[in-house]
Design a protein around this motif. Structure first.
Motif, PDB file in Angstrom:
ATOM      1  N   ALA A  48      -1.555  -3.925  -4.435  1.00  0.00           N
ATOM      2  CA  ALA A  48      -0.155  -3.790  -4.842  1.00  0.00           C
ATOM      3  C   ALA A  48       0.820  -4.113  -3.721  1.00  0.00           C
ATOM      4  O   ALA A  48       1.917  -4.634  -3.979  1.00  0.00           O
ATOM      5  N   VAL A  49       0.451  -3.829  -2.480  1.00  0.00           N
ATOM      6  CA  VAL A  49       1.396  -3.948  -1.370  1.00  0.00           C
ATOM      7  C   VAL A  49       1.041  -5.084  -0.413  1.00  0.00           C
ATOM      8  O   VAL A  49       1.865  -5.964  -0.133  1.00  0.00           O
ATOM      9  N   LEU A  50      -0.184  -5.070   0.116  1.00  0.00           N
ATOM     10  CA  LEU A  50      -0.548  -6.046   1.146  1.00  0.00           C
ATOM     11  C   LEU A  50      -0.703  -7.454   0.590  1.00  0.00           C
ATOM     12  O   LEU A  50      -0.216  -8.420   1.204  1.00  0.00           O
ATOM     13  N   ALA A 284       5.399   0.827   5.926  1.00  0.00           N
ATOM     14  CA  ALA A 284       6.358   1.734   5.289  1.00  0.00           C
ATOM     15  C   ALA A 284       6.065   1.884   3.804  1.00  0.00           C
ATOM     16  O   ALA A 284       6.143   2.999   3.255  1.00  0.00           O
ATOM     17  N   ALA A 285       5.733   0.774   3.134  1.00  0.00           N
ATOM     18  CA  ALA A 285       5.423   0.837   1.706  1.00  0.00           C
ATOM     19  C   ALA A 285       4.148   1.637   1.456  1.00  0.00           C
ATOM     20  O   ALA A 285       4.064   2.412   0.499  1.00  0.00           O
ATOM     21  N   LEU A 286       3.152   1.466   2.322  1.00  0.00           N
ATOM     22  CA  LEU A 286       1.905   2.199   2.158  1.00  0.00           C
ATOM     23  C   LEU A 286       2.072   3.678   2.500  1.00  0.00           C
ATOM     24  O   LEU A 286       1.357   4.535   1.955  1.00  0.00           O
ATOM     25  N   PRO A 289       5.032   7.414  -1.234  1.00  0.00           N
ATOM     26  CA  PRO A 289       4.300   7.739  -2.456  1.00  0.00           C
ATOM     27  C   PRO A 289       4.219   6.504  -3.354  1.00  0.00           C
ATOM     28  O   PRO A 289       5.137   5.682  -3.343  1.00  0.00           O
ATOM     29  N   PRO A 290       3.148   6.317  -4.128  1.00  0.00           N
ATOM     30  CA  PRO A 290       2.070   7.288  -4.329  1.00  0.00           C
ATOM     31  C   PRO A 290       0.914   7.174  -3.338  1.00  0.00           C
ATOM     32  O   PRO A 290      -0.040   7.931  -3.429  1.00  0.00           O
ATOM     33  N   TYR A 291       0.984   6.224  -2.383  1.00  0.00           N
ATOM     34  CA  TYR A 291      -0.183   5.976  -1.538  1.00  0.00           C
ATOM     35  C   TYR A 291      -0.265   6.921  -0.342  1.00  0.00           C
ATOM     36  O   TYR A 291      -1.331   7.425  -0.010  1.00  0.00           O
ATOM     37  N   SER A 292       0.855   7.158   0.317  1.00  0.00           N
ATOM     38  CA  SER A 292       0.929   8.120   1.427  1.00  0.00           C
ATOM     39  C   SER A 292      -0.123   7.883   2.494  1.00  0.00           C
ATOM     40  O   SER A 292      -0.770   8.817   2.968  1.00  0.00           O
ATOM     41  N   PHE A 293      -0.309   6.622   2.892  1.00  0.00           N
ATOM     42  CA  PHE A 293      -1.184   6.309   4.019  1.00  0.00           C
ATOM     43  C   PHE A 293      -0.594   6.917   5.291  1.00  0.00           C
ATOM     44  O   PHE A 293       0.614   7.108   5.403  1.00  0.00           O
ATOM     45  N   VAL A 300       7.184   3.559  11.812  1.00  0.00           N
ATOM     46  CA  VAL A 300       7.069   4.173  10.486  1.00  0.00           C
ATOM     47  C   VAL A 300       6.588   5.615  10.632  1.00  0.00           C
ATOM     48  O   VAL A 300       5.596   5.881  11.307  1.00  0.00           O
ATOM     49  N   LYS A 301       7.273   6.532   9.978  1.00  0.00           N
ATOM     50  CA  LYS A 301       6.880   7.938  10.011  1.00  0.00           C
ATOM     51  C   LYS A 301       5.994   8.287   8.824  1.00  0.00           C
ATOM     52  O   LYS A 301       6.182   7.750   7.728  1.00  0.00           O
ATOM     53  N   PRO A 302       5.030   9.186   9.017  1.00  0.00           N
ATOM     54  CA  PRO A 302       4.208   9.632   7.884  1.00  0.00           C
ATOM     55  C   PRO A 302       5.071  10.286   6.812  1.00  0.00           C
ATOM     56  O   PRO A 302       6.139  10.846   7.092  1.00  0.00           O
ATOM     57  N   GLY A 303       4.587  10.233   5.576  1.00  0.00           N
ATOM     58  CA  GLY A 303       5.308  10.831   4.466  1.00  0.00           C
ATOM     59  C   GLY A 303       5.265  12.352   4.499  1.00  0.00           C
ATOM     60  O   GLY A 303       4.512  12.967   5.261  1.00  0.00           O
TER      61      GLY A 303
END
Length: 342
Positions: A48-50, A284-286, A289-293, A300-303
Motif C-alpha cells: 500500500a505504501v512502499l 511517516a506513512a508506515l 495508523p493502521p500500520y504503526s511501524f 519521523v516519530k513513532p505513533g
C-alpha cells in the motif's frame, strides 16, 4: 544509538507477519524487481505504501514474495546461487545466518540518498535498517485481565485463552525465551519452558503457525498472544478488541534490515527500493495508523500506540544475543513442533 559491530548491527542491540508474489523470472524486465516481505501486516503495508512510492520516484515496479525471515534464508540456500528475489527483509538472527552463508551482495550505504536520516550504525557493508519491532503480550480487554508479565501466561486463567506459536519467527523466539526466563530458564536452558508448556497444553485453545495467530485472535478463538505492536494496531484498526501489554520485565525490541540478494540482476532497483523504504514520506506513512511501524528515520516519530518516543528509546528495551540463539534455534523449532503440536 551507538554504532554496533558488523555482525550485530541493530539485531542484537535492538520479528512479523498473504498473497503469493510473482516468481523471480517474472521481474526481470527493465524497471521491475522482486522483494521478500513478511506475510500479513508487512505485506499489506509495503504493497500500500512502499510500492507506489517506488513507482512514483523511480518508475520501478516491485513484485512481493511473502516469506518469514527463516524461510527467506532457506529459499536462498536452496536456490544454489540463483537469487530467488532481489531484496531480503530480515530480523537479527536470520541476518547473521545470511552473512555467515554469504547470501548478500556487498552493500554501499553511500548509494542511499536518505542515509543521513538513519541513526549511526543503521547501515553497513551488508545492508540497512528499515524498521524496529517491539514485542510483548496482546490481549482482549473484554475477555481477560491485563497480563502483568510473561509468567502469567502459564496460569490457567490466562492459558485457556492463549494462542501458542513456536520459534519460527523472531517475535515467537524472543517471546518464548522471555517466558522461559520467567520460570527459571534462560537462552542456554529451555527445559523449564517446555516443562511449563506441557502443563498448560491441554488448556490452550490453539497451537498454530505465526501467520495464523492474528486471524485466530480476530475470530475470537484466542484472546491472548505474544506479538509485536504493529499487529496490535492493525487489528485494532479493524475494530478488534485488542490491547498491547508491556511485560513487567520490559518489552523486547529488535531491528529489521534489508539486504540485496547475492546474484541479483536488479541491483540499481534494489538500492532504490531500500532507499525509498527509509525515506521520510514512506517512514511517516508506515508509522501512521493502521500500520504503526516503528520508524528508523530520525525525522519521523513513532505513533501514539508505540511505547516509545523515539528510536533512541530502544536502548532501554530487552534485547537478545543472536550469536548464542542461532546455533540452538533449529533444535528448539524441532522440539516445539514435536511436543506442542495438537
Amino acid at each position: 544509538m551507538t554504532t554496533l559491530s558488523r555482525r550485530t548491527l541493530m539485531g542484537a542491540a535492538l520479528g512479523t507477519l498473504g498473497a503469493a508474489g510473482l516468481p523471480f523470472r517474472a521481474a526481470q524486465a527493465a524497471g521491475s524487481m522482486t522483494a521478500a516481505v513478511y506475510p500479513g501486516g508487512w505485506d499489506e503495508a509495503l504493497r500500500a505504501v512502499l510500492a507506489p512510492a517506488l513507482k512514483q520516484a523511480h518508475g520501478v515496479d516491485v513484485a512481493f514474495e511473502p516469506l518469514f525471515a527463516v524461510d527467506q534464508i532457506a529459499k536462498a540456500r536452496a536456490a544454489r546461487g540463483v537469487a530467488p528475489f532481489d531484496v531480503f527483509v530480515l530480523d537479527p538472527g536470520p541476518r547473521v545466518s545470511g552473512m555467515d552463508l554469504k547470501l548478500f551482495e556487498p552493500f554501499d550505504p553511500a548509494r542511499l540518498s536518505n542515509r543521513a536520516r538513519l541513526p549511526a550504525g543503521y547501515s553497513d557493508e551488508v545492508g540497512a535498517g528499515v524498521a524496529a519491532q517491539v514485542v510483548g503480550i496482546a490481549y482482549n480487554p473484554k475477555k481477560v485481565a491485563r497480563p502483568a508479565g510473561w509468567r502469567d501466561l502459564f496460569k490457567p486463567e490466562f492459558a485457556k485463552h492463549l494462542g501458542l506459536t513456536g520459534f519460527g519467527t523472531t517475535f515467537g523466539t524472543i517471546s518464548l525465551i522471555e517466558m522461559a526466563k520467567s520460570v527459571g530458564g534462560s537462552e542456554a536452558d529451555m527445559e523449564p519452558l517446555f516443562t511449563e508448556l506441557r502443563k498448560i497444553l491441554s488448556l490452550v485453545p490453539a497451537v498454530a503457525q505465526p501467520a495464523a495467530m492474528p486471524g485466530l485472535f480476530q475470530q475470537g478463538q484466542i484472546d491472548i498472544m505474544y506479538t509485536n505492536t504493529y499487529t496490535v494496531t492493525l487489528l485494532k484498526s479493524r475494530g478488534v478488541d485488542i490491547e498491547f501489554a508491556v511485560p513487567e520485565t520490559g518489552a523486547a525490541a529488535f531491528g529489521t534490515t534489508m539486504h540485496i540478494a547475492k546474484g541479483s540482476r536488479n541491483i540499481d532497483a534494489a538500492y532504490q527500493y531500500i532507499d525509498t523504504m527509509i525515506s521520510t514520506p514512506v517512514q511517516a506513512a508506515l508509522a501512521a495508523p493502521p500500520y504503526s511501524f516503528v520508524p528508523v528515520n530520525t525525522e519521523v516519530k513513532p505513533g501514539a500506540d508505540v511505547p516509545m518516543k523515539s528510536i533512541d528509546d530502544l536502548r532501554s528495551f530487552v534485547t537478545h544475543d543472536w550469536t548464542k540463539i542461532n546455533p540452538q534455534r533449529p533444535r528448539w523449532i524441532d522440539r516445539f513442533n514435536r511436543e506442542m503440536a495438537k
